[in-house]
Design a protein around this motif. Structure first.
Motif, PDB file in Angstrom:
ATOM      1  N   LEU A   1       0.837  -1.155   0.000  1.00 13.45           N
ATOM      2  CA  LEU A   1      -0.023  -0.064  -0.077  1.00 13.45           C
ATOM      3  C   LEU A   1       1.065   1.126   0.070  1.00 13.45           C
ATOM      4  O   LEU A   1       1.732   1.216   0.749  1.00 13.45           O
ATOM      5  CB  LEU A   1      -0.841   0.050   1.222  1.00 13.45           C
ATOM      6  CG  LEU A   1      -1.875   1.053   1.406  1.00 13.45           C
ATOM      7  CD1 LEU A   1      -2.874   0.909   0.176  1.00 13.45           C
ATOM      8  CD2 LEU A   1      -2.538   1.120   2.715  1.00 13.45           C
ATOM      9  N   GLN A   2       0.722   1.868  -1.010  1.00 21.25           N
ATOM     10  CA  GLN A   2       1.438   3.254  -1.128  1.00 21.25           C
ATOM     11  C   GLN A   2       0.699   4.347  -0.649  1.00 21.25           C
ATOM     12  O   GLN A   2      -0.432   4.488  -0.940  1.00 21.25           O
ATOM     13  CB  GLN A   2       1.957   3.511  -2.438  1.00 21.25           C
ATOM     14  CG  GLN A   2       3.491   2.833  -2.812  1.00 21.25           C
ATOM     15  CD  GLN A   2       3.941   3.341  -3.813  1.00 21.25           C
ATOM     16  OE1 GLN A   2       3.534   3.740  -4.840  1.00 21.25           O
ATOM     17  NE2 GLN A   2       5.201   3.864  -3.687  1.00 21.25           N
ATOM     18  N   ILE A   3       1.261   5.632  -0.164  1.00 24.59           N
ATOM     19  CA  ILE A   3       0.811   6.742   0.238  1.00 24.59           C
ATOM     20  C   ILE A   3       1.406   7.800  -0.668  1.00 24.59           C
ATOM     21  O   ILE A   3       2.697   7.959  -0.780  1.00 24.59           O
ATOM     22  CB  ILE A   3       1.025   7.124   1.492  1.00 24.59           C
ATOM     23  CG1 ILE A   3       0.301   6.047   2.454  1.00 24.59           C
ATOM     24  CG2 ILE A   3       0.096   8.469   1.839  1.00 24.59           C
ATOM     25  CD1 ILE A   3      -1.279   5.842   2.526  1.00 24.59           C
ATOM     26  N   LEU A   4       0.387   8.619  -1.551  1.00 29.61           N
ATOM     27  CA  LEU A   4       1.074   9.669  -2.222  1.00 29.61           C
ATOM     28  C   LEU A   4       0.481  11.159  -1.573  1.00 29.61           C
ATOM     29  O   LEU A   4      -0.679  11.199  -1.262  1.00 29.61           O
ATOM     30  CB  LEU A   4       0.556   9.720  -3.688  1.00 29.61           C
ATOM     31  CG  LEU A   4       1.031   8.306  -4.346  1.00 29.61           C
ATOM     32  CD1 LEU A   4       0.075   7.216  -4.375  1.00 29.61           C
ATOM     33  CD2 LEU A   4       1.532   8.540  -5.835  1.00 29.61           C
TER      34      LEU A   4
ATOM     35  N   GLY B   1      -5.982   2.010   3.836  1.00 26.15           N
ATOM     36  CA  GLY B   1      -5.672   3.235   3.101  1.00 26.15           C
ATOM     37  C   GLY B   1      -6.542   4.275   3.477  1.00 26.15           C
ATOM     38  O   GLY B   1      -5.928   5.478   3.651  1.00 26.15           O
ATOM     39  N   ARG B   2      -7.892   4.052   3.395  1.00 26.32           N
ATOM     40  CA  ARG B   2      -8.708   5.152   3.803  1.00 26.32           C
ATOM     41  C   ARG B   2      -8.445   5.667   5.152  1.00 26.32           C
ATOM     42  O   ARG B   2      -8.535   7.012   5.241  1.00 26.32           O
ATOM     43  CB  ARG B   2     -10.144   4.480   3.618  1.00 26.32           C
ATOM     44  CG  ARG B   2     -11.262   5.570   3.259  1.00 26.32           C
ATOM     45  CD  ARG B   2     -12.582   4.872   2.755  1.00 26.32           C
ATOM     46  NE  ARG B   2     -12.940   3.815   3.728  1.00 26.32           N
ATOM     47  CZ  ARG B   2     -13.243   2.571   3.425  1.00 26.32           C
ATOM     48  NH1 ARG B   2     -13.568   2.368   2.161  1.00 26.32           N
ATOM     49  NH2 ARG B   2     -13.722   1.668   4.421  1.00 26.32           N
ATOM     50  N   ALA B   3      -8.157   4.925   6.191  1.00 26.38           N
ATOM     51  CA  ALA B   3      -7.913   5.545   7.487  1.00 26.38           C
ATOM     52  C   ALA B   3      -6.429   6.340   7.232  1.00 26.38           C
ATOM     53  O   ALA B   3      -6.428   7.239   8.168  1.00 26.38           O
ATOM     54  CB  ALA B   3      -7.722   4.334   8.275  1.00 26.38           C
ATOM     55  N   MET B   4      -5.628   5.703   6.575  1.00 25.63           N
ATOM     56  CA  MET B   4      -4.382   6.449   6.721  1.00 25.63           C
ATOM     57  C   MET B   4      -4.660   8.010   5.654  1.00 25.63           C
ATOM     58  O   MET B   4      -4.043   8.918   6.532  1.00 25.63           O
ATOM     59  CB  MET B   4      -3.616   5.762   5.739  1.00 25.63           C
ATOM     60  CG  MET B   4      -2.046   6.253   5.997  1.00 25.63           C
ATOM     61  SD  MET B   4      -1.380   5.642   7.428  1.00 25.63           S
ATOM     62  CE  MET B   4       0.171   5.226   7.050  1.00 25.63           C
ATOM     63  N   CYS B   5      -5.325   7.920   4.879  1.00 24.24           N
ATOM     64  CA  CYS B   5      -5.722   9.280   4.145  1.00 24.24           C
ATOM     65  C   CYS B   5      -6.320  10.374   4.971  1.00 24.24           C
ATOM     66  O   CYS B   5      -6.044  11.382   5.005  1.00 24.24           O
ATOM     67  CB  CYS B   5      -6.460   9.008   2.780  1.00 24.24           C
ATOM     68  SG  CYS B   5      -5.605   8.148   1.466  1.00 24.24           S
TER      69      CYS B   5
ATOM     70  N   GLN C   1      -3.492  10.376  -1.453  1.00 23.87           N
ATOM     71  CA  GLN C   1      -4.032   9.149  -2.057  1.00 23.87           C
ATOM     72  C   GLN C   1      -3.383   8.026  -1.698  1.00 23.87           C
ATOM     73  O   GLN C   1      -2.097   7.863  -0.977  1.00 23.87           O
ATOM     74  CB  GLN C   1      -3.812   9.299  -3.653  1.00 23.87           C
ATOM     75  CG  GLN C   1      -4.451  10.134  -4.250  1.00 23.87           C
ATOM     76  CD  GLN C   1      -3.908  10.627  -5.606  1.00 23.87           C
ATOM     77  OE1 GLN C   1      -2.798  11.041  -5.732  1.00 23.87           O
ATOM     78  NE2 GLN C   1      -4.481  10.255  -6.653  1.00 23.87           N
ATOM     79  N   ALA C   2      -4.040   6.893  -1.455  1.00 20.80           N
ATOM     80  CA  ALA C   2      -3.627   5.756  -1.171  1.00 20.80           C
ATOM     81  C   ALA C   2      -3.837   4.800  -2.271  1.00 20.80           C
ATOM     82  O   ALA C   2      -4.743   4.744  -3.017  1.00 20.80           O
ATOM     83  CB  ALA C   2      -4.362   4.874  -0.075  1.00 20.80           C
TER      84      ALA C   2
ATOM     85  N   ILE D   1      -2.609   1.073  -4.585  1.00 23.89           N
ATOM     86  CA  ILE D   1      -2.072  -0.413  -4.764  1.00 23.89           C
ATOM     87  C   ILE D   1      -1.661  -0.469  -6.140  1.00 23.89           C
ATOM     88  O   ILE D   1      -2.315  -0.226  -7.116  1.00 23.89           O
ATOM     89  CB  ILE D   1      -3.004  -1.425  -4.479  1.00 23.89           C
ATOM     90  CG1 ILE D   1      -3.396  -1.266  -3.223  1.00 23.89           C
ATOM     91  CG2 ILE D   1      -2.408  -2.759  -4.680  1.00 23.89           C
ATOM     92  CD1 ILE D   1      -4.710  -2.103  -2.634  1.00 23.89           C
ATOM     93  N   GLY D   2      -0.246  -0.626  -6.435  1.00 22.94           N
ATOM     94  CA  GLY D   2       0.238  -0.739  -7.776  1.00 22.94           C
ATOM     95  C   GLY D   2       0.063   0.625  -8.208  1.00 22.94           C
ATOM     96  O   GLY D   2       0.331   1.713  -7.485  1.00 22.94           O
ATOM     97  N   GLY D   3      -0.754   1.011  -9.393  1.00 24.24           N
ATOM     98  CA  GLY D   3      -0.842   2.301  -9.975  1.00 24.24           C
ATOM     99  C   GLY D   3      -2.468   2.606  -9.564  1.00 24.24           C
ATOM    100  O   GLY D   3      -2.703   3.731  -9.868  1.00 24.24           O
ATOM    101  N   LYS D   4      -3.126   1.627  -8.943  1.00 24.84           N
ATOM    102  CA  LYS D   4      -4.417   2.043  -8.686  1.00 24.84           C
ATOM    103  C   LYS D   4      -4.873   2.703  -7.412  1.00 24.84           C
ATOM    104  O   LYS D   4      -4.398   2.169  -6.300  1.00 24.84           O
ATOM    105  CB  LYS D   4      -5.216   0.554  -8.804  1.00 24.84           C
ATOM    106  CG  LYS D   4      -6.682   0.833  -8.617  1.00 24.84           C
ATOM    107  CD  LYS D   4      -7.421  -0.677  -9.034  1.00 24.84           C
ATOM    108  CE  LYS D   4      -9.038  -0.539  -8.896  1.00 24.84           C
ATOM    109  NZ  LYS D   4      -9.320  -0.933  -7.498  1.00 24.84           N
ATOM    110  N   VAL D   5      -5.344   4.095  -7.481  1.00 26.86           N
ATOM    111  CA  VAL D   5      -5.753   4.695  -6.144  1.00 26.86           C
ATOM    112  C   VAL D   5      -7.103   4.011  -5.550  1.00 26.86           C
ATOM    113  O   VAL D   5      -8.104   3.761  -6.085  1.00 26.86           O
ATOM    114  CB  VAL D   5      -5.911   6.066  -6.677  1.00 26.86           C
ATOM    115  CG1 VAL D   5      -6.453   6.797  -5.442  1.00 26.86           C
ATOM    116  CG2 VAL D   5      -4.836   6.810  -7.216  1.00 26.86           C
TER     117      VAL D   5
END
Lengths: 602, 382
Positions: A488-491, A513-517, A534-535, A537-541
């Motif tokens: 999970l990536q955070i942008l 991801g939602r919680a992190m954002c 944004q959170a 996975i791969g290139g998908k937000v």
């Protein structure tokens, strides 16, 4: 040489706050080990952190002379063991150096998970165990019920459990008599056989260098003796040999079988002394090492970076110094696009991680950014190789990965009945598998298998809050299992922030991801432009939040009397900027990293 | 800034710390007046001025400002004494501005103040709405304020009024309406302040106790923009973040000394001054409590309780944060002369974003930049 039957080596097993340190202090006081005026609270816990948190990190030992009611004088070696699961191996070595244990249970609280884990280790070490019910003077004490619980849950006879109050001193004399009468003396050792001594623990002393705590099994340990560590192969010549008395080290001529003491040997770092190693004579070595040696492996990793990049060398020096005293903590240099130079560090567990971070900031005055804690994943690659992944930022291309394994634990939780529902839900949400649920009176004991990566974030905090602090928790590692894990990536403002990336189960990624954002939206101060978070996975937000632009930051009134105040405000803003990390155009305060990882979801 | 540059101006600030009633939004060094004998304080202020004169050396004063507190509680004779003393010690430049801050309740003494030499009156109107005046803890009503304003206009060459906006629940329409009325009252100068909740003020406690909430930043920013637009259209362009004048000669000469980092002597309890001598620039604060101030002056012939020599960095930071407040900004050379420099990259960013202009080394905020003045100061200053 003290006759073997006049020696008692023992440890005290207790849950945090059940009174272990108070009882130890009281025993030291009653045997005249320290005069009243020398007594500070919790003599054995010497580090500030230990005193503040009421925990023991390093093993400690103290030798006391006790004149028993039978008129004989006995030598009592009290081995204080680290209480926390992170230091489970150290505990087991400590226990291996003793023949008996006092099991201290708060008679108003009953048995807790930590007690259970450690008492089983003592049983494994063939200890004689004397149950001691502490705090019997409290109105909430339930002596009968707790005795029953000890018998039901632990399975040892509690009919002749001692009833004491370490705080008031009530019954502490019966404890001393029980140590002499109910605990066995050390097993026969052969004084003429080649030296065999268990390396119980070691610590770094500014003046003496490394001080090694040993238990002699066979042979003798003398000053100027040449010794060898059987596992590491290191050789040393002993400088000092002695015993620990409260607050001081006393030199002795030799240590013989059954005795516990220390030596120094111009050893530079604690890393040269592996806990559990066997020490033998270099010229007349033993053929076989003592059983139970284990290499200590870090299980939780995180990156530590200086807030002020100019402090990297200070951080390096501080790590070196900490490592002198703590061989179980590992570090290697890491470079992060966002955070600059720092270290990827390995810890025995979460408490260990917290302690190291706290010591770095407290003892070395370093401001640090810690990345998300991570566990060690095993990546089975398509080319047949196995990669040990310590840092999610290093995750290779997913197309090259065949499968990912993650470490699992078995957790034991004790809780009052009313919180059980919430705790079961928590474990279930964290992908837990229930293996056992039983009741003792109104207290439930539940065992779950859980992925460690679900526990490293905030499991313990959540458990404490769900149970209002009443639940206790302990765990063992039970090996790796394959899992459907994704990175999970955070942008932030379209820039990936590698310090916030993590591996997570696919089914949990969206929620996390939602919680992190959402959390970052609150933590990142508004800037002069709007910032998408944004959170992906791969290139998908999979989740997105936006921080709106700051519109106003101005003082309405500013005249002669405000000039100084205005300047000090500016100084403060400048100081604050040093604690910020620049990600593209966005500044993220260091606190945001720490807080983002303390996610209270649900 | 090595040595005192008279171009930056030299003023004298006199702090009169008493108020008939302490306003709940005020965090200044003020005390309830009650029935005090103020003669000892006046004497101390006059002595303190002499002490300052010994430190400043020979200079001519560009302006005198009697602030507070409520200096309109002083008698005409006391004000005359102060003005005469400044004239005697330093001498006043021709046409020097002499301002007195006044409460509408004290209109009966305006004629005396004019006779004493005050030529500019700053009137604490605060609002034209009785309910808001009450919320602000003011003792006058709107009618009284308007009458005081008419009285002031007939007695002084320049009259300023203060208004506070961004009060809780104040809508854009409310403020538009109030400000439209205010610009038609014939004042020469408007100080239009957004309400700020200062830690030392009673309002701070009220907000903390959740008695009411301040207007959100977004709404307050809207009101600021309305203020700029309306004041401009009415012929009161802004020359500073919260200050507007209908002609350059009505801008506050004394306050401009602060924003250009000039020097000012500051007397009276808790007054803050700046003094440049040789290579040093001193930040001076007088003893805060009136009793201490009297003792300090009696003992030393000066009210100074703390003196800090500002290092180049502190001077530069003051220069940036004060200089950005006025529309013409400040000269970047003021910073380089201190051996420091502005953040060139940030200047370029902000210029590109339309928040500031950099014309021939003069750094000034645009209208939208002024709303972000504190942030921009922190970003660009050394």
């Amino acid at each position: 040489m003290t006759p073997r039957n006049k020696i008692r080596n023992f440890s005290i097993i207790a849950h945090i706050d059940h009174g272990k340190s108070t009882l130890a202090d009281r025993i030291i006081q009653m045997t005249g080990g320290l005069a009243e005026r020398e007594m500070t609270e919790q003599v054995l816990d010497t580090m500030d952190i230990e005193k503040e948190r009421g925990i023991t990190i390093k093993a400690q030992t103290v030798r006391l002379d006790y004149k028993a009611k039978d008129g004989e004088t006995y030598i009592l070696n009290l081995m204080d063991t680290p209480g926390h699961v992170d230091f489970a191996y150290e505990v087991s070595r400590c226990l291996a150096a003793c023949e008996g244990s006092l099991l201290v249970v708060d008679s108003s609280q009953g048995v807790e998970a930590q007690t259970l884990a450690n008492v089983y280790k003592a049983i494994d070490a063939n200890h004689e165990i004397v149950p001691v019910l502490n705090k019997v003077d409290l109105p909430a004490a339930e002596v009968g019920r707790v005795k029953q619980q000890i018998e039901d849950v632990i399975g040892i006879d509690a009919s002749d459990a001692l009833e004491i109050s370490a705080k008031t001193g009530l019954g502490v004399d019966t404890v001393l008599e029980a140590i002499v009468n109910r605990l066995p003396p050390p097993k026969t050792g052969d004084v003429n056989a080649p030296l065999k001594a268990l390396l119980v623990d070691a610590y770094y002393d500014t003046y003496l260098g490394v001080v090694v705590i040993v238990r002699i099994v066979d042979g003798t340990l003398k000053k100027r003796q040449a010794i060898q560590m059987m596992k590491t192969g290191a050789h040393f010549v002993l400088d000092r040999v002695g015993v620990f008395q409260p607050g001081k080290l006393i030199d002795v001529d030799e240590l013989s079988p059954g005795e516990v003491g220390f030596f120094t040997a111009s050893i530079k770092t604690v890393a040269d002394c592996s806990v559990g190693d066997t020490i033998t004579d270099e010229r007349k070595p033993a053929t076989e090492a003592l059983p139970g040696f284990r290499e200590v492996q870090p299980v939780v990793f995180c990156g530590l970076f200086p807030v002020d990049a100019a402090k990297f060398d200070d951080l390096r020096a501080a790590m070196g110094k900490l490592r002198l005293n703590d061989a179980s903590f590992s570090y290697e240099m890491e470079t992060s696009a966002a955070l600059g130079f720092g270290f990827r560090c390995g810890f025995l567990g979460l408490l260990h991680l917290e302690i190291i971070q706290e010591r770095l900031s407290r003892e070395f005055d370093l401001d640090l950014i810690a990345t998300a804690p991570s566990v060690v994943y095993g990546l089975h690659m398509r080319d047949g190789s196995l990669i040990e992944l310590h840092n999610p930022a290093d995750m290779p291309d997913v197309m090259a990965i065949l499968s990912i394994e993650e470490p699992w634990i078995e957790a034991t939780i004790f809780t009052p009945d009313e919180y059980l529902g919430g705790i079961l839900k928590l474990c279930q949400d964290r992908r837990g598998i229930q293996t056992e649920l039983s009741y003792v009176g109104a207290r439930a004991m539940v065992k779950y298998e859980l992925p460690l990566n679900e526990v490293v974030f905030d499991f313990y905090d959540r458990l404490k809050s769900i149970s209002k602090g009443y639940a206790s928790f302990d765990y063992n590692q039970i090996g790796r299992r394959e899992g459907d894990l994704v990175k999970l990536q955070i942008l932030v403002n379209d820039e990936p922030v590698d310090a916030l990336s993590m591996l997570t189960h696919r089914g949990r990624a969206e929620q996390r991801g939602r919680a992190m954002c959402e959390k970052l939206k609150d933590l990142i101060p508004r800037q002069m432009f709007k910032i998408p978070i944004q959170a992906a996975i791969g290139g998908k937000v999979i989740a997105r939040e936006t921080i709106s632009a700051l519109r106003k930051d101005v003082t309405a009134k500013c005249y002669g009397g405000d000039a100084s105040r205005k300047r000090k405000l500016l100084d403060k803003q400048k100081e604050g900027k040093k604690r910020m990390r620049q990600f593209g155009k966005v500044e993220i305060p260091q606190e945001a990293f720490v807080a983002a990882l303390k996610m209270d979801e649900d | 800034m090595s040595g005192f540059d008279s171009q930056r101006g030299f003023g004298v600030y006199v702090h009169w710390p008493y108020c008939a009633r302490v306003c709940p939004y005020c965090d200044f060094n003020v005390y309830a007046a009650k029935a005090r004998d103020t003669a000892p304080l006046l004497d101390a202020i006059l002595n303190d001025l002499e002490g300052w004169r010994a430190r400043t050396g020979e200079r001519r004063a560009d302006a005198i400002f009697l602030g507070g507190g409520t200096p309109s509680l002083m008698s005409g004779a006391q004000v005359a004494n102060v003005i005469a003393k400044v004239g005697e010690l330093w001498g006043l430049k021709p046409g020097a501005e002499i301002t007195l801050e006044a409460n509408p309740d004290d209109a009966a003494r305006f004629a005396d103040f004019g006779a004493a030499g005050v030529n500019r009156l700053s009137l604490g109107l605060q609002s034209l709405d009785d309910a808001r005046l009450k919320f602000l803890g003011r003792t006058h009503d709107a009618a009284g304020a308007l009458a005081a304003l008419q009285e002031a206009r007939s007695k002084f060459r320049s009259v300023s009024i203060d208004l506070i906006y961004a009060l809780p629940n104040q809508t854009a329409a409310d403020w538009r309406n109030e400000l439209s009325r205010a610009v038609r009252l014939g004042a020469d100068h408007l100080s239009l302040y957004e309400l700020s909740i200062e830690p030392g003020a009673a309002f701070f406690q009220a907000v903390k106790r959740k008695n009411w909430s301040p207007l959100e930043d977004e709404r307050a920013a809207d009101l600021y923009e309305i203020t700029q637009e309306l004041a401009d259209a009415a012929g009161y362009p802004a020359y500073e973040i919260s200050n507007h004048a209908r002609a350059p000669e009505h801008q506050s000469a004394h306050n401009r000394i602060y924003w250009s980092s000039g020097d000012w002597a500051a007397v009276g309890p808790g007054a803050h001054g700046r003094l440049t001598t040789g290579s040093e620039r001193l930040a001076i604060v007088a003893a805060e409590k009136p009793g201490e101030y009297l003792r300090q002056v009696a003992a030393n012939g000066l009210g100074w309780a703390s003196v800090d020599a500002l290092d180049p960095l502190a001077q530069a930071r003051e220069r940036v944060s004060m200089g950005l407040r006025v529309i013409e900004g400040f000269a970047a050379s003021d910073i380089t002369e201190l051996g420091l420099s502005l953040d060139a990259a940030r200047l370029t960013d902000f210029a590109a974003a339309g928040l500031l202009t950099d014309v021939k080394g003069r750094i000034a905020l645009t209208r939208s930049g002024r709303l972000m003045a504190d942030r921009i100061a922190a970003e660009i200053s050394p």
